[in-house]
Design an enzyme around this catalytic site. Sequence first.
Site, PDB file in Angstrom:
ATOM      1  CG  ASP A 255      52.086  66.784  80.913  1.00 36.72           C
ATOM      2  OD1 ASP A 255      51.579  66.027  80.059  1.00 36.72           O
ATOM      3  OD2 ASP A 255      52.413  67.966  80.660  1.00 36.72           O
ATOM      4  CE  LYS A 258      55.683  66.170  79.624  1.00 36.21           C
ATOM      5  NZ  LYS A 258      55.891  67.620  79.489  1.00 36.21           N
ATOM      6  CG  HIS A 283      53.566  62.170  78.490  1.00 39.34           C
ATOM      7  ND1 HIS A 283      53.698  62.562  77.173  1.00 39.34           N
ATOM      8  CD2 HIS A 283      52.606  62.963  79.032  1.00 39.34           C
ATOM      9  CE1 HIS A 283      52.864  63.554  76.935  1.00 39.34           C
ATOM     10  NE2 HIS A 283      52.179  63.828  78.045  1.00 39.34           N
ATOM     11  CG  HIS A 330      46.705  65.730  78.084  1.00 39.78           C
ATOM     12  ND1 HIS A 330      47.141  64.503  78.545  1.00 39.78           N
ATOM     13  CD2 HIS A 330      47.828  66.492  77.969  1.00 39.78           C
ATOM     14  CE1 HIS A 330      48.447  64.521  78.703  1.00 39.78           C
ATOM     15  NE2 HIS A 330      48.898  65.723  78.354  1.00 39.78           N
ATOM     16  CG  HIS A 331      49.234  65.182  74.281  1.00 38.69           C
ATOM     17  ND1 HIS A 331      49.614  66.483  74.017  1.00 38.69           N
ATOM     18  CD2 HIS A 331      49.905  64.826  75.410  1.00 38.69           C
ATOM     19  CE1 HIS A 331      50.476  66.896  74.928  1.00 38.69           C
ATOM     20  NE2 HIS A 331      50.666  65.894  75.794  1.00 38.69           N
ATOM     21  CG  ASP A 359      48.957  70.733  78.269  1.00 39.68           C
ATOM     22  OD1 ASP A 359      49.758  71.303  79.027  1.00 39.68           O
ATOM     23  OD2 ASP A 359      49.272  69.749  77.559  1.00 39.68           O
TER      24      ASP A 359
END
Length: 434
Positions: A255, A258, A283, A330-331, A359
């Site tokens: 992350d 961000k 992000h 990762h999303h 996560d």
Amino acid sequence: MSSVPPPSPNFDDMLLTPGMARASHEPGNGSGVPLVQEETDSVRVPDDVPAGKILIVDDETANVMVARKLLTEAGHRNFETTTDARLAMNLVHTYQPDLVLLDINMPHIDGISILSQIRSVERFSHLPVLILTANTQTDVKLQCLELGATDFLVKPIDAMELAPRVRNALQYKQFHDQLMRHAEELERKVQQRTEELERSRREIIYCLARAAEMRDNDTGNHVIRVGRYAGIIAKNLGLPAQFVDDLELAAQLHDVGKIAIPDAILLKPGKLEPEEFDIVREHVKHGRQIIKPFGPNDASALRSHVDRGGDILSDSSSLMRLAASIAQTHHEKYDGTGYPIGLAGDDIPIEGRITAVADVFDALSSERPYKKAMPREKCFQIMEEGRGSHFDPKILDSFFKSSSEIVRVQVEFVDFPDRSAQQGRVYPTVSGPE
């Protein structure tokens, strides 16, 4: 009339008597041939006699004694000798000589076989071997040289010639050993420096991860836990140890993007508007840019996931390649409904699939100013509901298999939220924060 037997001659004098070589030499047979041609004055001891252990292998005791005498006069002191060729290789291994003087024609085993055995051992590949033999056949000499003989001297040799040949061979051995030691020292220093650079790089990555964590100040030890979870999952999948170590560190940067999200959005209390949520989703792009920056001419690469994938694979740093890949993927979701690219199945890099599980579990199980931590069983239930849609089933199985280790990390790095914090923002999602 009885005759009185003549007195026994002095052994050393007999070996060095002029003409002895002609009297004893039998053509075609190396046995019984003296080592030197005739008696000579003592060999002058040079000032630069190289130290070294000398092994003499000859089935004729006289030749062994003469060789030792001549080399002692030349300043050499460390000898090991044998007249039994069967003991030669054992002596090479135990005595560790710096030079071998080797006869060819010997009973039981010939010198050519011994030379071949010496050269078959890696650590003796550069051991000088001087052949001393009465065999004058060209093919024998050629065979010895092809096997790696350092020098070839035909008996009887000039007594003045032996010492310089030995000295030259020992000097070669010394130079070679010095070169090898220097190379080993350089290798040790390079390894030491590499380890120092690796430690520095890992410390920098950790600091960057902590900076991102402090930027989004209600995540506590989130990045550390996610890294540990990812490492545990990868280890239980049987992935290589180096990959597991790198993944555990690289996942902490998932992350980091961000940092680039405006405060008004990142720290906004209450629910985000759809357009604000779209900015938060950026992000992942910012994270990859931070870890693997692009120049002004690379804007098109940011708009093409094909080019992005190629850039990731071409990165020379495995650790930073992992970190950039994780930050970007990762999303993604296993069924292709994630972002930013919409990759599905095994098209999502395994590091991204692993970090997605880590996560989301941490987001569900951690307390934040805007939510309570969910009970562990509830977290596991939600994770199971995402099987095959959000999560790769194989990775989810590894996660559940590792649940006891996951819980230990969760307890070790538990957060203690600030109860005075304002009510936080609410993300439009049911399976974990974006």
